[in-house]
Each structure stands twice: as structure tokens, then as C-alpha cells.
Enzyme design. Structure first.
Site, PDB file in Angstrom:
ATOM      1  CE  LYS A  80      18.691   9.077  -8.960  1.00  0.00           C
ATOM      2  NZ  LYS A  80      18.231   7.711  -8.780  1.00  0.00           N
ATOM      3  N   GLY A 179      14.453  -1.962 -22.799  1.00  0.00           N
ATOM      4  CA  GLY A 179      15.704  -1.691 -22.072  1.00  0.00           C
ATOM      5  C   GLY A 179      16.230  -2.973 -21.459  1.00  0.00           C
ATOM      6  N   GLY A 181      19.375  -3.560 -20.013  1.00  0.00           N
ATOM      7  CA  GLY A 181      20.624  -3.299 -19.303  1.00  0.00           C
ATOM      8  C   GLY A 181      20.696  -4.133 -18.037  1.00  0.00           C
TER       9      GLY A 181
HETATM   10  P1  NAI Z   1      21.245   0.422 -17.764  1.00  0.00           P
HETATM   11  O1  NAI Z   1      21.889   1.680 -18.225  1.00  0.00           O
HETATM   12  O2  NAI Z   1      22.074  -0.742 -17.363  1.00  0.00           O
HETATM   13  O3  NAI Z   1      20.251  -0.125 -18.926  1.00  0.00           O
HETATM   14  C1  NAI Z   1      19.402   0.694 -19.662  1.00  0.00           C
HETATM   15  C2  NAI Z   1      19.148  -0.018 -20.989  1.00  0.00           C
HETATM   16  O4  NAI Z   1      18.149   0.711 -21.691  1.00  0.00           O
HETATM   17  C3  NAI Z   1      20.363  -0.106 -21.907  1.00  0.00           C
HETATM   18  O5  NAI Z   1      20.470  -1.406 -22.450  1.00  0.00           O
HETATM   19  C4  NAI Z   1      20.061   0.922 -22.993  1.00  0.00           C
HETATM   20  O6  NAI Z   1      20.639   0.601 -24.242  1.00  0.00           O
HETATM   21  C5  NAI Z   1      18.549   0.869 -23.047  1.00  0.00           C
HETATM   22  N1  NAI Z   1      17.886   2.053 -23.574  1.00  0.00           N
HETATM   23  C6  NAI Z   1      18.173   3.350 -23.318  1.00  0.00           C
HETATM   24  N2  NAI Z   1      17.303   4.157 -23.972  1.00  0.00           N
HETATM   25  C7  NAI Z   1      16.453   3.334 -24.648  1.00  0.00           C
HETATM   26  C8  NAI Z   1      15.343   3.560 -25.494  1.00  0.00           C
HETATM   27  N3  NAI Z   1      14.929   4.787 -25.794  1.00  0.00           N
HETATM   28  N4  NAI Z   1      14.698   2.486 -25.999  1.00  0.00           N
HETATM   29  C9  NAI Z   1      15.107   1.230 -25.716  1.00  0.00           C
HETATM   30  N5  NAI Z   1      16.165   0.955 -24.915  1.00  0.00           N
HETATM   31  C10 NAI Z   1      16.821   1.993 -24.395  1.00  0.00           C
HETATM   32  O7  NAI Z   1      20.242   0.854 -16.606  1.00  0.00           O
HETATM   33  P2  NAI Z   1      19.611  -0.055 -15.458  1.00  0.00           P
HETATM   34  O8  NAI Z   1      20.483  -0.035 -14.278  1.00  0.00           O
HETATM   35  O9  NAI Z   1      19.202  -1.361 -16.040  1.00  0.00           O
HETATM   36  O10 NAI Z   1      18.308   0.797 -15.087  1.00  0.00           O
HETATM   37  C11 NAI Z   1      17.180   0.811 -15.934  1.00  0.00           C
HETATM   38  C12 NAI Z   1      16.141   1.772 -15.387  1.00  0.00           C
HETATM   39  O11 NAI Z   1      15.755   1.360 -14.076  1.00  0.00           O
HETATM   40  C13 NAI Z   1      16.632   3.220 -15.258  1.00  0.00           C
HETATM   41  O12 NAI Z   1      15.562   4.097 -15.502  1.00  0.00           O
HETATM   42  C14 NAI Z   1      17.021   3.320 -13.779  1.00  0.00           C
HETATM   43  O13 NAI Z   1      16.907   4.636 -13.282  1.00  0.00           O
HETATM   44  C15 NAI Z   1      15.955   2.420 -13.158  1.00  0.00           C
HETATM   45  N6  NAI Z   1      16.376   1.866 -11.877  1.00  0.00           N
HETATM   46  C16 NAI Z   1      17.514   1.103 -11.815  1.00  0.00           C
HETATM   47  C17 NAI Z   1      17.923   0.579 -10.596  1.00  0.00           C
HETATM   48  C18 NAI Z   1      19.109  -0.320 -10.493  1.00  0.00           C
HETATM   49  O14 NAI Z   1      19.243  -1.034  -9.473  1.00  0.00           O
HETATM   50  N7  NAI Z   1      19.996  -0.370 -11.478  1.00  0.00           N
HETATM   51  C19 NAI Z   1      17.173   0.876  -9.357  1.00  0.00           C
HETATM   52  C20 NAI Z   1      15.946   1.620  -9.567  1.00  0.00           C
HETATM   53  C21 NAI Z   1      15.604   2.120 -10.777  1.00  0.00           C
END
Ligand code: NAI
Length: 369
Positions: A80, A179, A181
Site C-alpha cells: 500500500k 458511506g 461514495g
Molecule cells: P469514497 O471516498 O468514494 O466514499 C466514502 C464515503 O464515505 C463518502 O461519501 C464520505 O462522505 C463518506 N464518509 C466518510 N467518513 C464518514 C463517516 N465518518 N460517516 C459517514 N460517512 C462517511 O470511498 P470508496 O471508494 O467508496 O471506498 C469506501 C471504503 O471501501 C473505503 O474504506 C475503502 O478503503 C474501501 N474499499 C474501496 C475499494 C474501491 O474499489 N473503491 C476497494 C476496497 C476497499
């Protein structure tokens, strides 16, 4: 000027810390294990308060990638990288290109991908100076991994429902997603069409209201959501959400979500088991994105159908490990680590062919054309 320092960290194959004065780059790259293939893991760009917070994060995330890759049999190892910067303010082409020079030092032992704070366009920028990048927005590359991560999480939610309720159907079940996102919003869509009731939360109020309207969902405050009654809790924000203090107040029967490093520590896995809450280990259920990125290095070329079939397998992997955990009186997290260590020691899923990387800088023009 670029300065690179090798850090000796017990249990890790290689950890480097780098600074580049002109772009303001300060980053860490950690390779935990590369027994099964080169370490492939996302580049997180985050405004860590302290240097040591960033180091701690990269080490934890790199180790989890070792277990994730071993269970997913992706032919990659655990690694990472983290860049200490606010992506909204400091993510410049110069910073990303300087980061490319840093990973060149590792000569392909580490391959970057998108993560929190970075996206597929950023990968293209890094590729201007380094060939060791995956998930580029090109037809020969794997692109945005989140749809595969979301599909794997959906299969994992179904496996959790199967184990809890005797059927993978989510009809009438209440799923609480934290979350919304890239991944969380796609999971919301998938479970909606399966007939689930949704409870949603996000710190981004506009996003939350928009998604709640789409699915007729109940929108809740991002601070007290853990105490809300639901069938399955789906953490898709940042890590560390499952703490010792939080466990007694949880009112869910299962936890199955995308966020990396959901458990505050290993003890929490045991506490969840004692509380009879079924936990789908994060590094198993969220492997879809890794499987997608790793498959672009297959010699046959990238094939989304191959990836889909492999990601579907997350359902069986989870169901098997949940059954093994029940039989052996161990936590699902513990069993998942044992399976990963077994695969590592028997070289199961090891990459046999040498990776051929795309030549540096040749891709950005193609993507823009
Ligand atoms: P992202 O950044 O697109 O979305 C994260 C979302 O969580 C955002 O809408 C943000 O406003 C919200 N958020 C942040 N802190 C928060 C809190 N305390 N309470 C409520 N909402 C909160 O990230 P993504 O890509 O959707 O990833 C989400 C999780 O999944 C992360 O932990 C990432 O490491 C994990 N992940 C993502 C992968 C991917 O393909 N994008 C692959 C494997 C794991």
C-alpha cells in the site's frame, strides 16, 4: 529534489519514506509480503495530522492487502502507499508524477492503484513517470474498481444473509449503509433492487439526501448510526468503525461492508462473536476491486467476464469460512487469517508469469484522444 529513506520495520519486506521538495510530496510505500506476486495496493491521499499516523496506516493497510490477495488468489502480494496531503487542495500533476518516481525505486515490486483520495485519472498522471500502475481509465486496463468491489460486497451481504436467515434473499431485510461514495452508493443500488429496506448515512449531507430519495431510504445522523436496529450493517466509509466501546450498543445481526480495517483491533472480532454478530471479514468481502486490478496483468489481457466470475466466488469463500468459524468456535476474522496463511505457505494462487507493464507516458494521450 527527491529523497528516499528505507525504514526497517519487522515483518515487512520493504518500507520506504520519500520527500520531494518542489511538489511538496511526503509519502510512504509499504510492501508487507510478495510471496504470491508483486504487491498491488491503492495509493491513499489523506491529510494525516502526524507523520506517524500515516506510517501506522500504510503498515496496517499493506498487511491487510497480503491477506486479501492470498484469499482472493489474485496473484499479487500485500502493499500500500499513502501520500500525506489534502487531495482537494494539494493533489497536483507534479505531486503525482513525483510519486511515480518514488515507486520506480521499487522496480515493480509495488504496483499502485486508486484508493481513498485518488482516482483513475490520478493513476494516468502517475503513469507519466512510472509503469508500475494499474486501474488506468483505458480499454486495455481495468479502470474504476468500485463496481467490482460493490458487487463483491453485495455477494458478501447475500452470504451473510444465507448464514443468518437460511436464504440469500434480502427481500424485506433492513440494510444500514454507512458511506455513500463510489462503493456504498453502488451497494445501495444493488440491495434496493433485491427488495431490501435501506437506512443510509454519510457525513456529506447533500449526498445522503440524494441517495435517500432515490431509494425511499431512511437517512440517519452519521454519529449515532451504530445504535440503530437493522439486519445487516454495511460500513462503506473509513476504517476503525468497530470499536470495543461500540460493540455492546450494536443492534444488527450481521456486518458486511467494504471499508478496509473495520475492526479497531483483533480483540473486537472475538467480542463480535461473543455478541453473536456475524462479521464478514473486510479483507475478504471487499476483494472485488483488487481482483479487477490484478486481472489486467493476466497474459490473456483484461476480461471483465473473468473478473465477474472470480468476484462471484466471494459468496462461497465467505459462507465456507463462516461455517468453519462456527464449527471451530473461532472468530470469522481468525479463520480468514488462517486461510490466508495456508494459501501463502502452500503458494496457492501464486502468479507464475512475469508481468509486462505498459510503457511510461504512452497512455495519457490515448485516454484523452
Ligand atoms: P469514497 O471516498 O468514494 O466514499 C466514502 C464515503 O464515505 C463518502 O461519501 C464520505 O462522505 C463518506 N464518509 C466518510 N467518513 C464518514 C463517516 N465518518 N460517516 C459517514 N460517512 C462517511 O470511498 P470508496 O471508494 O467508496 O471506498 C469506501 C471504503 O471501501 C473505503 O474504506 C475503502 O478503503 C474501501 N474499499 C474501496 C475499494 C474501491 O474499489 N473503491 C476497494 C476496497 C476497499
Amino acid at each position: 529534489m527527491l529523497t528516499i529513506k528505507e525504514l526497517k520495520i519487522p515483518g515487512y519486506k520493504r518500507v520506504i519514506e520519500a520527500n520531494e521538495s518542489q511538489s511538496g510530496l511526503h509519502c510512504f510505500v509499504a510492501i508487507h509480503n510478495s510471496t504470491l506476486g508483486p504487491a498491488l495496493g491503492g495509493t491513499r491521499i489523506f491529510p494525516y495530522a502526524q507523520r506517524d499516523d500515516a506510517l501506522k496506516d500504510v503498515l496496517r493497510l499493506a498487511e491487510a492487502m497480503t491477506y486479501k490477495s492470498a484469499i482472493a488468489e489474485s496473484g499479487t502480494g500485500g502493499g500500500k502507499s499513502v501520500i500525506i496531503a489534502d487531495p482537494k487542495k494539494l493533489k497536483t500533476p507534479q505531486l503525482l508524477r513525483a510519486f511515480g518516481q518514488v515507486i520506480n525505486v521499487l522496480e515493480g515490486e509495488y504496483i499502485a492503484a486508486e484508493d481513498v483520495g485518488s482516482n483513475v485519472e490520478d493513476m494516468l498522471e502517475i503513469h507519466e513517470t512510472s509503469p508500475y500502475v494499474s486501474a488506468l481509465p483505458l480499454d486495455t486496463s481495468s479502470g474504476d474498481p468500485s463496481r467490482f468491489t460493490a458487487w463483491g460486497v453485495f455477494k458478501g451481504i447475500q452470504a451473510t444473509a444465507m448464514k443468518l436467515f437460511g436464504s440469500p434473499s434480502l427481500k424485506g431485510k433492513t440494510i444500514l449503509i454507512q458511506g455513500l461514495g463510489n462503493v456504498g452508493s453502488k451497494v445501495a443500488n444493488l440491495v434496493f433492487w433485491e427488495g431490501a429496506h435501506l437506512i443510509l448515512t454519510d457525513i456529506d449531507g447533500n449526498r445522503l439526501q440524494h441517495q435517500a430519495k432515490l431509494y425511499g431510504a431512511h437517512a440517519v445522523d452519521p454519529h449515532g448510526f451504530l445504535k440503530i436496529k437493522c439486519d445487516i450493517l454495511t460500513p462503506c466509509a473509513l476504517g476503525g468503525v468497530l470499536t470495543r466501546e461500540a460493540i455492546p450498543s450494536l443492534r444488527c445481526q450481521g456486518i458486511a461492508g467494504a471499508a478496509n480495517n473495520q475492526l479497531e483491533n483483533e480483540e473486537v472480532a472475538k467480542l463480535l462473536m461473543d455478541a453473536k454478530i456475524l462479521y464478514a471479514p473486510d479483507f475478504v468481502i471487499n476483494a472485488g476491486g483488487l481482483i479487477n486490478a490484478a486481472s489486467e496483468f493476466n497474459h490473456e489481457g483484461y476480461d471483465p467476464k473473468f473478473v465477474r466470475d472470480k468476484v462471484n466466488h466471494i459468496y462461497e469463500i465467505l459462507l465456507n469460512l463462516m461455517t468453519q468459524a462456527e464449527k471451530n468456535g473461532k472468530s470469522t476474522h481468525q479463520i480468514a487469517i488462517e486461510i490466508a496463511l495456508h494459501n501463502l505457505s502452500h503458494l496457492i494462487g501464486q502468479r507464475k508469469e512475469k508481468i509486462i507493464f505498459k510503457p511510461v507516458g504512452s497512455q495519457k494521450k490515448r485516454a484523452l484522444a
